[in-house]
Design a protein around this motif. Structure first.
Motif, PDB file in Angstrom:
ATOM      1  N   TYR A 199      46.088 -19.884 -24.498  1.00  0.00           N
ATOM      2  CA  TYR A 199      44.683 -20.196 -24.209  1.00  0.00           C
ATOM      3  C   TYR A 199      43.959 -18.975 -23.659  1.00  0.00           C
ATOM      4  O   TYR A 199      42.861 -18.632 -24.125  1.00  0.00           O
ATOM      5  CB  TYR A 199      44.614 -21.359 -23.207  1.00  0.00           C
ATOM      6  CG  TYR A 199      43.219 -21.823 -22.917  1.00  0.00           C
ATOM      7  CD1 TYR A 199      42.574 -22.717 -23.766  1.00  0.00           C
ATOM      8  CD2 TYR A 199      42.531 -21.382 -21.793  1.00  0.00           C
ATOM      9  CE1 TYR A 199      41.288 -23.150 -23.509  1.00  0.00           C
ATOM     10  CE2 TYR A 199      41.241 -21.812 -21.529  1.00  0.00           C
ATOM     11  CZ  TYR A 199      40.624 -22.700 -22.387  1.00  0.00           C
ATOM     12  OH  TYR A 199      39.352 -23.120 -22.128  1.00  0.00           O
ATOM     13  N   ILE A 200      44.568 -18.295 -22.695  1.00  0.00           N
ATOM     14  CA  ILE A 200      43.936 -17.112 -22.100  1.00  0.00           C
ATOM     15  C   ILE A 200      43.849 -15.979 -23.120  1.00  0.00           C
ATOM     16  O   ILE A 200      42.845 -15.270 -23.188  1.00  0.00           O
ATOM     17  CB  ILE A 200      44.678 -16.672 -20.824  1.00  0.00           C
ATOM     18  CG1 ILE A 200      44.615 -17.774 -19.760  1.00  0.00           C
ATOM     19  CG2 ILE A 200      44.126 -15.351 -20.290  1.00  0.00           C
ATOM     20  CD1 ILE A 200      43.215 -18.223 -19.379  1.00  0.00           C
ATOM     21  N   LYS A 201      44.866 -15.834 -23.929  1.00  0.00           N
ATOM     22  CA  LYS A 201      44.842 -14.811 -24.990  1.00  0.00           C
ATOM     23  C   LYS A 201      43.662 -15.045 -25.932  1.00  0.00           C
ATOM     24  O   LYS A 201      42.881 -14.129 -26.215  1.00  0.00           O
ATOM     25  CB  LYS A 201      46.161 -14.839 -25.771  1.00  0.00           C
ATOM     26  CG  LYS A 201      46.213 -13.881 -26.920  1.00  0.00           C
ATOM     27  CD  LYS A 201      47.540 -14.023 -27.658  1.00  0.00           C
ATOM     28  CE  LYS A 201      47.513 -13.320 -28.988  1.00  0.00           C
ATOM     29  NZ  LYS A 201      48.709 -13.616 -29.780  1.00  0.00           N
ATOM     30  N   GLN A 202      43.502 -16.290 -26.382  1.00  0.00           N
ATOM     31  CA  GLN A 202      42.408 -16.619 -27.300  1.00  0.00           C
ATOM     32  C   GLN A 202      41.046 -16.525 -26.613  1.00  0.00           C
ATOM     33  O   GLN A 202      40.070 -16.062 -27.208  1.00  0.00           O
ATOM     34  CB  GLN A 202      42.604 -18.018 -27.896  1.00  0.00           C
ATOM     35  CG  GLN A 202      43.792 -18.131 -28.824  1.00  0.00           C
ATOM     36  CD  GLN A 202      43.705 -17.173 -30.003  1.00  0.00           C
ATOM     37  OE1 GLN A 202      42.658 -17.008 -30.616  1.00  0.00           O
ATOM     38  NE2 GLN A 202      44.811 -16.514 -30.300  1.00  0.00           N
ATOM     39  N   LEU A 203      40.977 -16.955 -25.361  1.00  0.00           N
ATOM     40  CA  LEU A 203      39.728 -16.862 -24.614  1.00  0.00           C
ATOM     41  C   LEU A 203      39.296 -15.403 -24.469  1.00  0.00           C
ATOM     42  O   LEU A 203      38.123 -15.071 -24.650  1.00  0.00           O
ATOM     43  CB  LEU A 203      39.887 -17.522 -23.246  1.00  0.00           C
ATOM     44  CG  LEU A 203      38.646 -17.602 -22.368  1.00  0.00           C
ATOM     45  CD1 LEU A 203      37.507 -18.334 -23.069  1.00  0.00           C
ATOM     46  CD2 LEU A 203      38.994 -18.297 -21.056  1.00  0.00           C
ATOM     47  N   ASN A 204      40.237 -14.513 -24.186  1.00  0.00           N
ATOM     48  CA  ASN A 204      39.910 -13.089 -24.076  1.00  0.00           C
ATOM     49  C   ASN A 204      39.419 -12.523 -25.402  1.00  0.00           C
ATOM     50  O   ASN A 204      38.511 -11.685 -25.422  1.00  0.00           O
ATOM     51  CB  ASN A 204      41.108 -12.304 -23.552  1.00  0.00           C
ATOM     52  CG  ASN A 204      41.280 -12.455 -22.055  1.00  0.00           C
ATOM     53  OD1 ASN A 204      40.329 -12.707 -21.319  1.00  0.00           O
ATOM     54  ND2 ASN A 204      42.507 -12.316 -21.586  1.00  0.00           N
ATOM     55  N   ILE A 205      39.990 -12.962 -26.498  1.00  0.00           N
ATOM     56  CA  ILE A 205      39.526 -12.519 -27.825  1.00  0.00           C
ATOM     57  C   ILE A 205      38.079 -12.958 -28.034  1.00  0.00           C
ATOM     58  O   ILE A 205      37.233 -12.171 -28.484  1.00  0.00           O
ATOM     59  CB  ILE A 205      40.453 -13.059 -28.938  1.00  0.00           C
ATOM     60  CG1 ILE A 205      41.799 -12.345 -28.892  1.00  0.00           C
ATOM     61  CG2 ILE A 205      39.802 -12.915 -30.316  1.00  0.00           C
ATOM     62  CD1 ILE A 205      42.875 -12.974 -29.764  1.00  0.00           C
ATOM     63  N   GLU A 206      37.781 -14.212 -27.713  1.00  0.00           N
ATOM     64  CA  GLU A 206      36.415 -14.728 -27.893  1.00  0.00           C
ATOM     65  C   GLU A 206      35.433 -14.044 -26.957  1.00  0.00           C
ATOM     66  O   GLU A 206      34.301 -13.742 -27.350  1.00  0.00           O
ATOM     67  CB  GLU A 206      36.384 -16.242 -27.687  1.00  0.00           C
ATOM     68  CG  GLU A 206      37.138 -17.025 -28.741  1.00  0.00           C
ATOM     69  CD  GLU A 206      36.648 -16.749 -30.167  1.00  0.00           C
ATOM     70  OE1 GLU A 206      35.424 -16.642 -30.387  1.00  0.00           O
ATOM     71  OE2 GLU A 206      37.509 -16.642 -31.068  1.00  0.00           O
ATOM     72  N   LYS A 231      35.612 -10.999 -25.865  1.00  0.00           N
ATOM     73  CA  LYS A 231      35.371  -9.661 -26.420  1.00  0.00           C
ATOM     74  C   LYS A 231      34.355  -9.738 -27.570  1.00  0.00           C
ATOM     75  O   LYS A 231      33.449  -8.914 -27.661  1.00  0.00           O
ATOM     76  CB  LYS A 231      36.681  -9.047 -26.907  1.00  0.00           C
ATOM     77  CG  LYS A 231      36.547  -7.618 -27.363  1.00  0.00           C
ATOM     78  CD  LYS A 231      37.885  -7.092 -27.825  1.00  0.00           C
ATOM     79  CE  LYS A 231      38.356  -6.053 -26.840  1.00  0.00           C
ATOM     80  NZ  LYS A 231      39.605  -5.420 -27.248  1.00  0.00           N
ATOM     81  N   LYS A 232      34.490 -10.747 -28.437  1.00  0.00           N
ATOM     82  CA  LYS A 232      33.542 -10.917 -29.540  1.00  0.00           C
ATOM     83  C   LYS A 232      32.134 -11.176 -29.018  1.00  0.00           C
ATOM     84  O   LYS A 232      31.163 -10.603 -29.521  1.00  0.00           O
ATOM     85  CB  LYS A 232      33.970 -12.085 -30.436  1.00  0.00           C
ATOM     86  CG  LYS A 232      35.167 -11.817 -31.294  1.00  0.00           C
ATOM     87  CD  LYS A 232      35.501 -13.057 -32.110  1.00  0.00           C
ATOM     88  CE  LYS A 232      36.815 -12.954 -32.825  1.00  0.00           C
ATOM     89  NZ  LYS A 232      37.154 -14.212 -33.524  1.00  0.00           N
ATOM     90  N   ILE A 233      32.023 -12.043 -28.022  1.00  0.00           N
ATOM     91  CA  ILE A 233      30.709 -12.355 -27.460  1.00  0.00           C
ATOM     92  C   ILE A 233      30.097 -11.102 -26.852  1.00  0.00           C
ATOM     93  O   ILE A 233      28.930 -10.787 -27.079  1.00  0.00           O
ATOM     94  CB  ILE A 233      30.811 -13.478 -26.400  1.00  0.00           C
ATOM     95  CG1 ILE A 233      31.154 -14.804 -27.077  1.00  0.00           C
ATOM     96  CG2 ILE A 233      29.516 -13.601 -25.605  1.00  0.00           C
ATOM     97  CD1 ILE A 233      31.548 -15.896 -26.108  1.00  0.00           C
ATOM     98  N   ARG A 234      30.895 -10.379 -26.076  1.00  0.00           N
ATOM     99  CA  ARG A 234      30.394  -9.183 -25.418  1.00  0.00           C
ATOM    100  C   ARG A 234      29.911  -8.145 -26.439  1.00  0.00           C
ATOM    101  O   ARG A 234      28.880  -7.518 -26.254  1.00  0.00           O
ATOM    102  CB  ARG A 234      31.487  -8.581 -24.523  1.00  0.00           C
ATOM    103  CG  ARG A 234      31.038  -7.430 -23.691  1.00  0.00           C
ATOM    104  CD  ARG A 234      30.071  -7.841 -22.628  1.00  0.00           C
ATOM    105  NE  ARG A 234      29.596  -6.656 -21.932  1.00  0.00           N
ATOM    106  CZ  ARG A 234      28.714  -6.666 -20.995  1.00  0.00           C
ATOM    107  NH1 ARG A 234      28.186  -7.796 -20.593  1.00  0.00           N
ATOM    108  NH2 ARG A 234      28.318  -5.574 -20.424  1.00  0.00           N
ATOM    109  N   CYS A 235      30.627  -8.009 -27.527  1.00  0.00           N
ATOM    110  CA  CYS A 235      30.247  -7.045 -28.576  1.00  0.00           C
ATOM    111  C   CYS A 235      28.940  -7.455 -29.269  1.00  0.00           C
ATOM    112  O   CYS A 235      28.213  -6.598 -29.781  1.00  0.00           O
ATOM    113  CB  CYS A 235      31.356  -6.907 -29.616  1.00  0.00           C
ATOM    114  SG  CYS A 235      32.786  -6.007 -29.011  1.00  0.00           S
TER     115      CYS A 235
END
Length: 95
Positions: free
Chosen positions: A76-83, A85-89
């Motif tokens: 969950y945390i791995k996927q949340l961090n991926i999302e 990063k996408k939002i921030r970009c």
């Protein structure tokens, strides 16, 4: 990039992911199917992203040994961090 702490722990006999966001502690009950509170959680995450770039860092509370929930929390945390990063970009440049 900052790291924000998330602790997988048992709190009052409930398994929770406890997030530290915007000087608040927000708990996600991973035993519950009621996800109404997630709206407030994601509001806090996005609000924090507008202020700084960060990712979540998972810690397992000492003595917590529920392997299934540990595996779920890690993914969950791995996927949340991926999302995140996408939002921030995709955020427009902040003035």
């Amino acid at each position: 990039m900052a790291n924000k702490k998330v602790i997988l722990r048992e709190k009052e006999k409930i398994d929770v992911l406890q997030f530290q966001i915007n000087d608040k502690e927000l708990d996600i009950n991973i035993n519950s199917t009621d996800q109404k509170y997630l709206r407030d959680f994601f509001y806090e995450v996005i609000s924090a992203l507008l202020k700084e770039e960060f990712e979540f860092d998972l810690e397992i509370e000492a003595g917590y040994n529920k392997k299934l929930f540990i595996d779920i929390a890690e993914e969950y945390i791995k996927q949340l961090n991926i999302e995140i990063k996408k939002i921030r970009c995709n955020l427009p440049e902040l003035q």
